[in-house]
Motif scaffolding. Structure first.
Motif, PDB file in Angstrom:
ATOM      1  N   GLN A   1       0.831  -1.213   0.000  1.00 28.84           N
ATOM      2  CA  GLN A   1       0.000   0.000   0.000  1.00 28.84           C
ATOM      3  C   GLN A   1       0.865   1.263   0.000  1.00 28.84           C
ATOM      4  OE1 GLN A   1      -2.983   0.055  -0.787  1.00 28.84           O
ATOM      5  NE2 GLN A   1      -3.536  -2.090  -0.467  1.00 28.84           N
TER       6      GLN A   1
ATOM      7  N   TYR B   1       1.911   1.854  -3.498  1.00 27.75           N
ATOM      8  CA  TYR B   1       0.785   2.349  -4.297  1.00 27.75           C
ATOM      9  C   TYR B   1       0.543   3.841  -4.037  1.00 27.75           C
ATOM     10  CZ  TYR B   1      -0.666  -2.440  -5.611  1.00 27.75           C
ATOM     11  OH  TYR B   1      -0.720  -3.708  -6.133  1.00 27.75           O
TER      12      TYR B   1
ATOM     13  N   ARG C   1       0.668   6.820  -6.857  1.00 31.25           N
ATOM     14  CA  ARG C   1      -0.411   7.775  -7.115  1.00 31.25           C
ATOM     15  C   ARG C   1       0.119   9.213  -7.047  1.00 31.25           C
ATOM     16  NH1 ARG C   1      -3.985   4.954  -3.935  1.00 31.25           N
ATOM     17  NH2 ARG C   1      -4.649   3.599  -5.633  1.00 31.25           N
TER      18      ARG C   1
ATOM     19  N   LEU D   1      -4.249   8.595 -13.738  1.00 29.91           N
ATOM     20  CA  LEU D   1      -4.822   7.950 -12.547  1.00 29.91           C
ATOM     21  C   LEU D   1      -5.915   6.958 -12.938  1.00 29.91           C
ATOM     22  CD1 LEU D   1      -4.810  11.061 -10.215  1.00 29.91           C
ATOM     23  CD2 LEU D   1      -3.651   8.892  -9.751  1.00 29.91           C
ATOM     24  N   GLU D   2      -6.671   7.319 -13.954  1.00 28.60           N
ATOM     25  CA  GLU D   2      -7.732   6.434 -14.419  1.00 28.60           C
ATOM     26  C   GLU D   2      -7.137   5.112 -14.924  1.00 28.60           C
ATOM     27  OE1 GLU D   2     -10.624   8.563 -16.927  1.00 28.60           O
ATOM     28  OE2 GLU D   2     -10.878   6.572 -17.869  1.00 28.60           O
ATOM     29  N   LYS D   3      -6.073   5.247 -15.715  1.00 33.21           N
ATOM     30  CA  LYS D   3      -5.436   4.033 -16.252  1.00 33.21           C
ATOM     31  C   LYS D   3      -4.768   3.215 -15.135  1.00 33.21           C
ATOM     32  CE  LYS D   3      -3.530   5.888 -20.182  1.00 33.21           C
ATOM     33  NZ  LYS D   3      -2.560   5.848 -21.264  1.00 33.21           N
ATOM     34  N   TRP D   4      -4.241   3.929 -14.159  1.00 35.66           N
ATOM     35  CA  TRP D   4      -3.614   3.250 -12.993  1.00 35.66           C
ATOM     36  C   TRP D   4      -4.663   2.393 -12.281  1.00 35.66           C
ATOM     37  CZ3 TRP D   4       0.411   1.425 -10.611  1.00 35.66           C
ATOM     38  CH2 TRP D   4       0.475   1.290  -9.232  1.00 35.66           C
ATOM     39  N   GLU D   5      -5.839   2.971 -12.063  1.00 31.08           N
ATOM     40  CA  GLU D   5      -6.909   2.208 -11.407  1.00 31.08           C
ATOM     41  C   GLU D   5      -7.280   0.984 -12.240  1.00 31.08           C
ATOM     42  OE1 GLU D   5      -7.835   2.584  -8.356  1.00 31.08           O
ATOM     43  OE2 GLU D   5      -6.698   4.454  -8.127  1.00 31.08           O
ATOM     44  N   LYS D   6      -7.290   1.174 -13.551  1.00 27.17           N
ATOM     45  CA  LYS D   6      -7.618   0.050 -14.429  1.00 27.17           C
ATOM     46  C   LYS D   6      -6.563  -1.055 -14.314  1.00 27.17           C
ATOM     47  CE  LYS D   6      -9.647   1.148 -18.683  1.00 27.17           C
ATOM     48  NZ  LYS D   6      -9.537   1.946 -19.942  1.00 27.17           N
TER      49      LYS D   6
ATOM     50  N   LEU E   1      -4.797  -1.679 -11.677  1.00 27.50           N
ATOM     51  CA  LEU E   1      -5.009  -2.364 -10.393  1.00 27.50           C
ATOM     52  C   LEU E   1      -6.241  -3.271 -10.451  1.00 27.50           C
ATOM     53  CD1 LEU E   1      -4.317   0.555  -7.848  1.00 27.50           C
ATOM     54  CD2 LEU E   1      -2.759  -1.282  -8.504  1.00 27.50           C
ATOM     55  N   ASP E   2      -7.261  -2.828 -11.218  1.00 32.94           N
ATOM     56  CA  ASP E   2      -8.524  -3.583 -11.274  1.00 32.94           C
ATOM     57  C   ASP E   2      -8.466  -4.803 -12.181  1.00 32.94           C
ATOM     58  OD1 ASP E   2      -9.601  -1.858  -9.531  1.00 32.94           O
ATOM     59  OD2 ASP E   2     -10.711  -0.669 -11.015  1.00 32.94           O
TER      60      ASP E   2
ATOM     61  N   TYR F   1      -2.462  -9.118  -4.706  1.00 35.22           N
ATOM     62  CA  TYR F   1      -2.086  -8.017  -5.616  1.00 35.22           C
ATOM     63  C   TYR F   1      -1.743  -8.570  -6.988  1.00 35.22           C
ATOM     64  CZ  TYR F   1      -1.404  -5.738  -1.111  1.00 35.22           C
ATOM     65  OH  TYR F   1      -1.584  -5.255   0.149  1.00 35.22           O
TER      66      TYR F   1
END
Ligand code: GLU
Length: 563
Positions: free
Chosen positions: A178, A181, A185, A224-229, A231-232, A275
């Protein structure tokens, strides 16, 4: 030139001195220069005295270390007084190091136990921490799930402890995901990193040849949007990476923008499938070194480019950098260090385990009776030197010999034994000290009643000519007659005249197997008292130092350290 008495005594003195220094053996080649240094007049006639040097070397090499020591006392006065050696300096001071404030770390990846190469970083960091009364941090860098061996976490702790280093703080990177991460970010928000979905090869070529990387210019919201993707799980491994921006014009293309996170779908051996996005070594190490307050980083020159990459992370966050030191590389010959090779070898039954004596792991060295102090001394000598060096087993062994010789009991080990008859009459007793310099450890006492049979090594037997007089060490003299021996009194002066002294076993010997680091195996028998030294290092006379173990069937196993 004839060799006068003075010169002959000098050759004896030097041969004995250097034989003792190197565990009982010397060579003509190594003595010539030393003789000339003391007697420059022989320089021009050196060829004429070589046969005499050779003869003396042979005679000295056949003596036991104890005999050499006794004889050297007689010849010592032939040697010029040695100038006191310049006091060896310890490690050089570190820049910016304040007592009580130094924080250093040893940060291996848990892909296997530690090997000799790692021990340099452990020793140097630990020494400096002690020197500056600082803190030593042990950190396991396990953010590459593909390169993790679950047993290694514990093995590394044991190895560090074996080396005599104590850590004040302990971390495992897979517990800190974490934290990485959060910093990822932040970098994206600051515009210092981007998510790259280009084909890795295309991206690399653009960095080298200077092509446009459009994703690099996108605003933080998109990143940030792509980063979340990422991670998802919207991307597969290789479809997207997190990249730390550096300088696309950096003269070294390897430093231009580097990967900070990648997708790995295999479960992590320690934390499972919690992860799927893992930081690279370069990302995690910079974050941790900063957060853990590391003041000085000591690492090999092979990390120079990594250091340059990591420095960008410090700069992006505005953090103060630690002092970085890059020491020269050490090449090692005749040793197996590669974790993958060892792991495979263990699986296939080629190696007995991580401590197989052929390996360069610390546990293999420990098994052979190499002491951690010897390694420590070796690495302190080498220090932080920037030149690349070749590892010297001879020096390590010389340090080790100095440390263990006092402790190692002496025993006879008859390798490749053959049984030989001794003719004669009478009862004789051999009383052989377990350590020539420490009689309080007691004796091996043997009663030999003639006629009888003894075991001696085949090598010895084959080297003895018919009619030759030699000595059974600490027992009596014998003469070879055809295929048997004949008692020949107890006159010690035969040693001085160059007769061989060999070891022997009469009566029950214990089956023994010695494993050498070169993979060879030597079988034979040893004296029963060896069993008192299970778990310890002994000296098998005329053979070498071995650490002793015992098999359930009673066989003695010796792991060979060195001669
Ligand atoms: N895990 C790295 C290694 O074993 C640490 C080196 C460093 O950052 O100094 O090579």
């Amino acid at each position: 030139m004839t060799v006068d008495q003075g010169l002959r005594d000098l050759i004896y003195a030097l041969a004995l001195k250097y034989a003792i220094k190197y565990g009982g053996k010397t060579s003509t080649k190594s003595l010539v220069g030393k003789i000339i240094a003391i007697r420059p007049d022989v320089r021009s006639k050196v060829r004429e005295i070589i046969p005499e040097i050779e003869r003396i070397v042979k005679e000295v090499n056949e003596m036991t270390l104890e005999e050499q020591k006794t004889l050297l006392e007689k010849y010592a006065e032939m040697l010029p007084e040695e100038k006191p050696k310049e006091e060896k300096k310890g490690l050089p001071p570190l820049s910016g190091a304040d007592v009580g404030k130094v924080r250093m770390r040893f940060a291996p990846g848990p892909s296997g136990p530690l090997h000799i190469g790692h021990s340099r970083a452990v020793v140097l960091n630990d020494e400096y921490v002690k020197m500056y009364k600082g803190k030593f941090i042990l950190r396991l860098e396990d953010t590459n799930p593909k390169n993790v061996l679950p047993e290694a976490y514990e093995m590394i702790k044991e190895d560090v402890s074996w080396l005599g280093a104590k850590w004040h703080e302990f971390y495992i990177q897979s517990d800190r995901m974490q934290i990485y991460y959060e910093h990822a970010r932040k970098l994206l928000e600051m515009g210092k990193a981007y998510i790259c979905t280009e084909d890795p090869e295309v991206w690399r070529k653009k960095k080298v040849h200077g092509g446009k990387i459009p994703e690099r210019e996108l605003p933080p919201e998109d990143q940030l949007e792509k980063w979340e993707k990422m991670l998802d799980g919207d991307y597969k491994p290789g479809e997207a990476v997190f990249v730390v921006k550096t300088d696309l014009n950096h003269p070294n293309p390897a430093v231009r923008d580097f990967v900070g996170f990648r997708i790995v779908e295999e479960p992590h051996p320690r934390i499972g499938d919690k992860y799927r996005v893992y930081p690279t070594y370069n990302f995690a190490v910079a974050i941790d070194d900063h957060l853990m307050g590391i003041t000085h980083v000591l690492r090999g020159k092979d990390h120079l480019v990594n250091t340059m990459r990591q420095e960008y992370i410090y700069e992006h966050f505005g953090w103060e950098k630690p002092y970085f030191y890059h020491y020269g590389l050490v090449s090692m010959e005749n040793v197996i260090l590669k974790t993958t090779v060892i792991k495979e070898g263990i699986k296939k039954g080629k190696f007995i385990g991580w401590d197989d004596p052929r390996l360069g792991t610390l546990r293999a060295l420990a098994k052979r009776g190499i002491s951690p102090e010897a390694l420590r001394k070796y690495w302190i000598d080498v220090g932080l030197k920037e030149v690349d060096i070749k590892f010297s087993w001879d020096i390590l062994y010389a340090y080790n010999r100095e440390l263990i010789d006092r402790k190692a009991n002496r025993y006879f080990f008859v390798w490749d034994p053959i049984k030989v008859r001794i003719k004669g009459t009478g009862r004789y007793e051999a009383k052989i000290p377990k350590h020539p310099n420490d009689l309080s450890r007691g004796y091996r006492v043997r009663t030999v009643e003639l006629p009888t049979e003894v075991y001696i090594s085949r090598d010895d037997w084959e080297s003895i000519k018919e009619g030759e007089l030699f000595r059974l060490k600490d027992l009596f003299n014998v003469k070879r007659v055809k295929d048997y021996l004949e008692y020949a009194g107890n006159d010690l002066s035969i040693i001085k005249r160059g007769s061989k002294i060999i070891h022997w076993i009469c009566g029950e010997g214990i089956k023994t197997v010695v494993y050498k680091p070169d993979g060879s195996i030597v079988g034979g028998i040893c004296e029963p008292e060896v069993l008192e030294s299970v778990g310890k290092v002994v000296q098998f006379e005329r053979f070498g130092y071995c650490r002793i173990e015992r098999l359930p069937d009673g066989t003695v196993v010796g792991y060979f350290a060195h001669s």
